[in-house]
Scaffold this motif. Sequence first.
Motif, short mmCIF file in Angstrom:
data_model
loop_
_atom_site.label_atom_id
_atom_site.label_comp_id
_atom_site.label_asym_id
_atom_site.label_seq_id
_atom_site.Cartn_x
_atom_site.Cartn_y
_atom_site.Cartn_z
N SER A 123 0.83 -1.19 0.00
CA SER A 123 0.00 0.00 0.00
C SER A 123 0.87 1.25 0.00
O SER A 123 1.91 1.29 0.67
N ARG B 83 -0.70 4.05 0.74
CA ARG B 83 -1.52 4.93 1.57
C ARG B 83 -0.80 5.30 2.85
O ARG B 83 -0.22 4.44 3.51
N ASP B 84 -0.85 6.55 3.17
CA ASP B 84 -0.34 7.04 4.44
C ASP B 84 1.13 6.71 4.67
O ASP B 84 1.56 6.45 5.80
#
Lengths: 273, 273
Positions: free
Chosen positions: B140, B142-143
């Motif tokens: 991922s 994300r973030d």
Amino acid sequence: MHSRTVFFVSDGTGITAETFGNAILAQFEMKPRHVRLPFIDTVDKAHQAVRQINHTGEVEGKKPVVFTTLVNMEVLKVIQEGCKGMLLDMFGTFVHPLEEELGIKSHHRVGRFSDVSRSKEYTDRIEAINFSLAHDDGQSNRDLAGADVILVGVSRSGKTPTSLYLAMQCGLKAANYPLIPEDFERRQLPPALVPFRSKIFGLTISPDRLAEIRAERRPNSRYASIENCRMEVSEAEAMMRRAGIRWLSTTTKSIEEIATTILQEIRPEKLVY
Amino acid sequence: MHSRTVFFVSDGTGITAETFGNAILAQFEMKPRHVRLPFIDTVDKAHQAVRQINHTGEVEGKKPVVFTTLVNMEVLKVIQEGCKGMLLDMFGTFVHPLEEELGIKSHHRVGRFSDVSRSKEYTDRIEAINFSLAHDDGQSNRDLAGADVILVGVSRSGKTPTSLYLAMQCGLKAANYPLIPEDFERRQLPPALVPFRSKIFGLTISPDRLAEIRAERRPNSRYASIENCRMEVSEAEAMMRRAGIRWLSTTTKSIEEIATTILQEIRPEKLVY
């Protein structure tokens, strides 16, 4: 604010010094600053450490506390002679009496964690971590026969951190398997697990705490609602009781306490030595 | 064959006693049997422990070595008075001199690992483990801004165990990201990582060792061939050099040594206390 500094000085990683030092410090109501000085394995680095420790002591006006697990005697001597902190020599204190009792000399080998990367134990540990990752959250039924322990419980009862801890710290192949509404409807353990009952261990948790944890992930969901959490926990506990599985509640327990209890109950063959 | 038993007696998990005891024992050329006796938190359990220790001593004809981290004085007294083993009282030895130096009394609180499950530190640790799992192997993007550290390296260079260790033991959100042939062709870091250069740390490994590790997973594959491993490692190292990323070789290092070195280099804000 801290008002005193604690140093952990080691010729290896300093993990042993800090683990043990923290346990000792937990006995005192104080919040010192922690400084780990790892890999202090030459006389030069020792002199540098002494300067840092003594400088800190002067600035703070308080003797720093210095936990050491140094095994190199030359390095230790520099610290002993130069350091104005309060020196707690964790190895020296226990190694000498042990030499007497055991009738053998210690070999002053540096670092439990060095030169291990090609050992069987180390390879097993990496393999255990990979196994636990591949068998996280019921991802795979493959080779469950190879698992040392299989954790079951509702979603967010603590299975994943516990499995990873058992793999990382004990080298155990720990699979984990969620108990989900379909299992509750069938009122039976997931079929893939039935042959392995003797190595299954259940985790449960109080519904209130579960709702709290789930709400952090999915606020205002049915998944996190207290009614649903109550139902899932009660069904899971009933199922474990029927299946004769040992279990514990993780509500107020740390990963370390959960893992220790599981090891006591399951006693995996691998760890009998 | 072992010829002597070592006991680790604690009113908590016994993890501190065993960690420290193992470090001491590693100084001796011997393979004793290990028995951890955790949760010895009542006088009754202490008497039981004494019986077990003394019985073992009689059977083996050698004094068992007994490491204790007991803080409950009543329990400790039972062990001190009844145990015929060689008692190494790890807390008593250091707590009393510290009381003098600090000018405060210790509170004899049991177990570093108990009552922690609702603390902020503990919640952060669980969150870090979840983060590292979700960001394992570049799963991922994300973030990534929320990561404390991002490990990069070729497949099987040690990123996953190191990330999990940093999360589990240090509470750090450790993401990891593979360097793959497309990155080598573009001769650039994966674009998602570019904004976070200051918290990236690279892992490399000798091509021979890498080929060995990969061959266990996929024998006789191009993936595991020494030519391919040589190429990937050399491309990855060239890329890290160009990008100005700090890196180390994991070839002969344990997870603990890798993690300690990364912490020294990256110095995550979270750990400055």
